[in-house]
Design an enzyme around this catalytic site. Structure first.
Site, PDB file in Angstrom:
ATOM      1  N   LYS A  80       0.863  -1.186   0.000  1.00 55.77           N
ATOM      2  CA  LYS A  80       0.000   0.000   0.000  1.00 55.77           C
ATOM      3  C   LYS A  80       0.889   1.223   0.000  1.00 55.77           C
ATOM      4  O   LYS A  80       2.015   1.177   0.507  1.00 55.77           O
ATOM      5  CB  LYS A  80      -0.896   0.023   1.250  1.00 55.77           C
ATOM      6  CG  LYS A  80      -2.186   0.793   1.060  1.00 55.77           C
ATOM      7  CD  LYS A  80      -3.196  -0.029   0.254  1.00 55.77           C
ATOM      8  CE  LYS A  80      -4.575   0.548   0.292  1.00 55.77           C
ATOM      9  NZ  LYS A  80      -5.570  -0.449  -0.166  1.00 55.77           N
TER      10      LYS A  80
HETATM   11  P1  NAD Z   1     -13.366   6.928  -2.632  1.00 55.99           P
HETATM   12  O1  NAD Z   1     -12.436   8.062  -2.383  1.00 55.99           O
HETATM   13  O2  NAD Z   1     -13.848   6.646  -4.012  1.00 55.99           O
HETATM   14  O3  NAD Z   1     -14.679   7.081  -1.714  1.00 55.99           O
HETATM   15  C1  NAD Z   1     -14.638   7.294  -0.348  1.00 55.99           C
HETATM   16  C2  NAD Z   1     -16.034   7.795   0.059  1.00 55.99           C
HETATM   17  O4  NAD Z   1     -16.105   7.881   1.473  1.00 55.99           O
HETATM   18  C3  NAD Z   1     -16.344   9.192  -0.480  1.00 55.99           C
HETATM   19  O5  NAD Z   1     -17.722   9.248  -0.786  1.00 55.99           O
HETATM   20  C4  NAD Z   1     -16.006  10.097   0.700  1.00 55.99           C
HETATM   21  O6  NAD Z   1     -16.681  11.327   0.656  1.00 55.99           O
HETATM   22  C5  NAD Z   1     -16.498   9.229   1.820  1.00 55.99           C
HETATM   23  N1  NAD Z   1     -15.927   9.529   3.134  1.00 55.99           N
HETATM   24  C6  NAD Z   1     -14.649   9.800   3.469  1.00 55.99           C
HETATM   25  N2  NAD Z   1     -14.549  10.006   4.785  1.00 55.99           N
HETATM   26  C7  NAD Z   1     -15.800   9.850   5.279  1.00 55.99           C
HETATM   27  C8  NAD Z   1     -16.354   9.924   6.587  1.00 55.99           C
HETATM   28  N3  NAD Z   1     -15.602  10.217   7.640  1.00 55.99           N
HETATM   29  N4  NAD Z   1     -17.671   9.663   6.711  1.00 55.99           N
HETATM   30  C9  NAD Z   1     -18.436   9.356   5.650  1.00 55.99           C
HETATM   31  N5  NAD Z   1     -17.981   9.284   4.405  1.00 55.99           N
HETATM   32  C10 NAD Z   1     -16.683   9.532   4.233  1.00 55.99           C
HETATM   33  O7  NAD Z   1     -12.635   5.656  -1.985  1.00 55.99           O
HETATM   34  P2  NAD Z   1     -12.983   4.133  -2.256  1.00 55.99           P
HETATM   35  O8  NAD Z   1     -12.078   3.621  -3.325  1.00 55.99           O
HETATM   36  O9  NAD Z   1     -14.457   3.945  -2.359  1.00 55.99           O
HETATM   37  O10 NAD Z   1     -12.443   3.503  -0.890  1.00 55.99           O
HETATM   38  C11 NAD Z   1     -13.231   3.470   0.292  1.00 55.99           C
HETATM   39  C12 NAD Z   1     -12.651   2.428   1.221  1.00 55.99           C
HETATM   40  O11 NAD Z   1     -12.638   1.161   0.557  1.00 55.99           O
HETATM   41  C13 NAD Z   1     -11.209   2.659   1.657  1.00 55.99           C
HETATM   42  O12 NAD Z   1     -11.048   2.132   2.963  1.00 55.99           O
HETATM   43  C14 NAD Z   1     -10.411   1.815   0.675  1.00 55.99           C
HETATM   44  O13 NAD Z   1      -9.141   1.442   1.187  1.00 55.99           O
HETATM   45  C15 NAD Z   1     -11.338   0.630   0.556  1.00 55.99           C
HETATM   46  N6  NAD Z   1     -11.150  -0.200  -0.649  1.00 55.99           N
HETATM   47  C16 NAD Z   1     -11.242   0.337  -1.904  1.00 55.99           C
HETATM   48  C17 NAD Z   1     -11.110  -0.498  -3.008  1.00 55.99           C
HETATM   49  C18 NAD Z   1     -11.283   0.011  -4.416  1.00 55.99           C
HETATM   50  O14 NAD Z   1     -11.251  -0.816  -5.343  1.00 55.99           O
HETATM   51  N7  NAD Z   1     -11.500   1.289  -4.636  1.00 55.99           N
HETATM   52  C19 NAD Z   1     -10.842  -1.860  -2.828  1.00 55.99           C
HETATM   53  C20 NAD Z   1     -10.768  -2.368  -1.531  1.00 55.99           C
HETATM   54  C21 NAD Z   1     -10.930  -1.525  -0.447  1.00 55.99           C
END
Ligand code: NAD
Length: 428
Positions: A118
């Site tokens: 990461k």
């Molecule tokens: P992203 O940036 O596309 O979306 C994150 C969302 O969460 C946004 O809508 C943001 O406004 C919201 N957010 C942030 N802080 C917040 C809070 N305190 N309260 C409420 N909403 C909040 O990111 P993503 O890719 O969707 O990733 C989200 C999570 O999933 C992370 O933990 C990431 O590590 C994990 N993840 C992502 C993927 C992927 O393929 N994108 C895969 C596995 C895990």
């Protein structure tokens, strides 16, 4: 045995931050159920490698600003390392170390030939123009040129990075190598070797395991009342999939706050609103609530898809969902996990629930290496097979050992890595 205390002073390392200690405590809780030798446990307790770089950026106003960047590679036992890059003001070495560790367990659990990594840059992307973002990404790629590669470490999108970020990384890497290397990153645009269904894969995978969990609990997904925290790549797609499968999405949120409608939100309309306005801020066709209130709404399924550290000792007793699914990485703290377990609320853990993204990333890498591409239906079917195989193994182990789904998922993953490490031996 599990402890949130830092290592003794003589062993304390730079990544001993609360999130890394949480990842290690989860590991320690699972080890007794994994039946692996102590020397393997000792080796796997630490990331293999960590790199810190400083990335200079000439801002649009002509000034220079330097941003810290990180890449942590936790394990190369099963193959090259794999994991996202996030751009976020809270990115740190410890955060990357924790997330890299979880990536190792996630890849192992899904039986993908990868270890975990990461990284990211400590930056608030809202403060950058598109040109600045591109320059920062390209310079970061150059700084990591010796670390990343299709057979060493393969980045992917994470918070605030996307297919465009991956395209800039792929282009910078290819230009520096002198030939085109699409397989150096996953989550790219389809036009340059990305996979169909990669963008939707994490959120779709979340809903695939949610469906399986419902079946095990004697429920059916249609009609389940769902709350989704986070409306980005993971939460936005999960909300759409839940809606499309007949579940009722009663609340969603993003960083600007939450939206609530007991009769069910119009998820396609919310996506159209975000496409136009950039976030959920200002949407007024339902009740507005805070993120804290959202986590405490009565519902059947709570999908945590925002970020780490959301359900904690302070609010776990107030969660009124009867099933929690972790779309985000590390959204439930160790203390909250124990409280939810005591209350009989099952938690489908992150390393299982959100593994759809890395699984289709693996399909993308395989397609790029073979220069042969599959269609959407084939990828969706392959993903569904992988997710359901992992879910069944986790559920069976949890049943057999009478442990939580998280402990079972971690133990199953540790066994995979341990088997390979025992065969390879610890060099020299
Ligand atoms: P992203 O940036 O596309 O979306 C994150 C969302 O969460 C946004 O809508 C943001 O406004 C919201 N957010 C942030 N802080 C917040 C809070 N305190 N309260 C409420 N909403 C909040 O990111 P993503 O890719 O969707 O990733 C989200 C999570 O999933 C992370 O933990 C990431 O590590 C994990 N993840 C992502 C993927 C992927 O393929 N994108 C895969 C596995 C895990």
């Amino acid at each position: 045995m599990a402890s949130l205390e830092a290592s003794p002073l003589d062993q304390r390392l730079e990544w001993d931050t609360p999130l890394f200690l949480m990842a290690r405590a989860q590991f320690e809780q699972a080890v007794p159920h994994a039946d692996v030798p102590d020397e393997i446990v000792e080796r796997l307790s630490f990331p293999e490698r960590a790199v810190i770089v400083s990335v200079p950026l000439r801002r649009d106003d002509g000034s220079i600003q330097v941003f810290p960047g990180y890449r942590v590679q936790h394990s190369t036992v099963l193959g090259p390392t794999k994991g996202g890059l996030r751009y976020d003001p809270e990115v740190s070495l410890g955060e990357c170390a924790a997330l890299a560790t979880w990536m190792t367990w996630k890849c192992a659990l899904l039986r993908l030939p990868y270890g975990g990594a990461k990284g990211g840059i400590r930056v608030d992307v809202r403060s950058l123009s598109r040109t600045e973002l591109e320059k920062l990404t390209r310079r970061f790629t150059s700084e990591l040129i010796r670390e990343i590669g299709p057979h060493t470490d393969i980045p992917a999108p994470d918070m605030a990075t996307n297919d465009q970020t991956m395209a800039w990384i792929m282009d910078t890497y290819s230009v520096q190598k002198g030939y085109v290397v699409p397989e150096v990153v996953t989550g790219k645009p389809i036009s340059i070797g990305g996979s169909v269904f990669r963008r939707e894969a994490t959120g779709a995978g979340v809903v695939m395991v949610t469906d399986q969990a419902c079946t095990r609990l004697g429920r059916t997904l249609p009609g389940q009342r769902c709350v989704v925290q986070g409306f980005g790549n993971v939460g936005g797609v999960a909300a759409s999939e839940l809606h499309d499968r007949g579940a009722i999405v009663v609340a969603v949120s993003d960083i600007s706050g939450g939206l609530h409608n007991e009769a069910g939100l119009d998820v396609p309309e919310l996506h159209a609103y975000v496409a136009e306005h950039g976030s959920l801020e200002g949407y007024d066709r339902c009740e507005r609530i805070t993120n804290e209130e959202l986590l405490e709404l009565p519902c059947d399924i709570l999908v945590l898809a925002a970020r780490e550290d959301q359900v904690t000792a302070a609010n776990a007793a107030k969660v009124r969902a009867s099933l929690v699914v972790e779309g985000a990485n590390g959204p439930t703290t160790i203390e909250a996990d124990a409280i939810l377990a005591d209350r009989g609320i099952p938690v489908v853990p992150d390393i299982l629930a959100n593994a759809g993204g890395v699984t289709v990333s693996y399909f993308e890498w395989v397609q790029d290496l073979g220069r042969l591409f599959w269609d959407r239906e084939e990828i969706r079917r392959k993903l569904s097979d992988k997710m359901s195989d992992a879910f069944d193994r986790v559920y069976a182990l949890a049943d057999e050992k009478r442990i939580t789904l998280r402990q079972a998922a971690m133990a199953a993953a540790i066994r995979e890595v341990s088997g390979a490490l025992e065969a390879r031996g610890i060099y020299p």
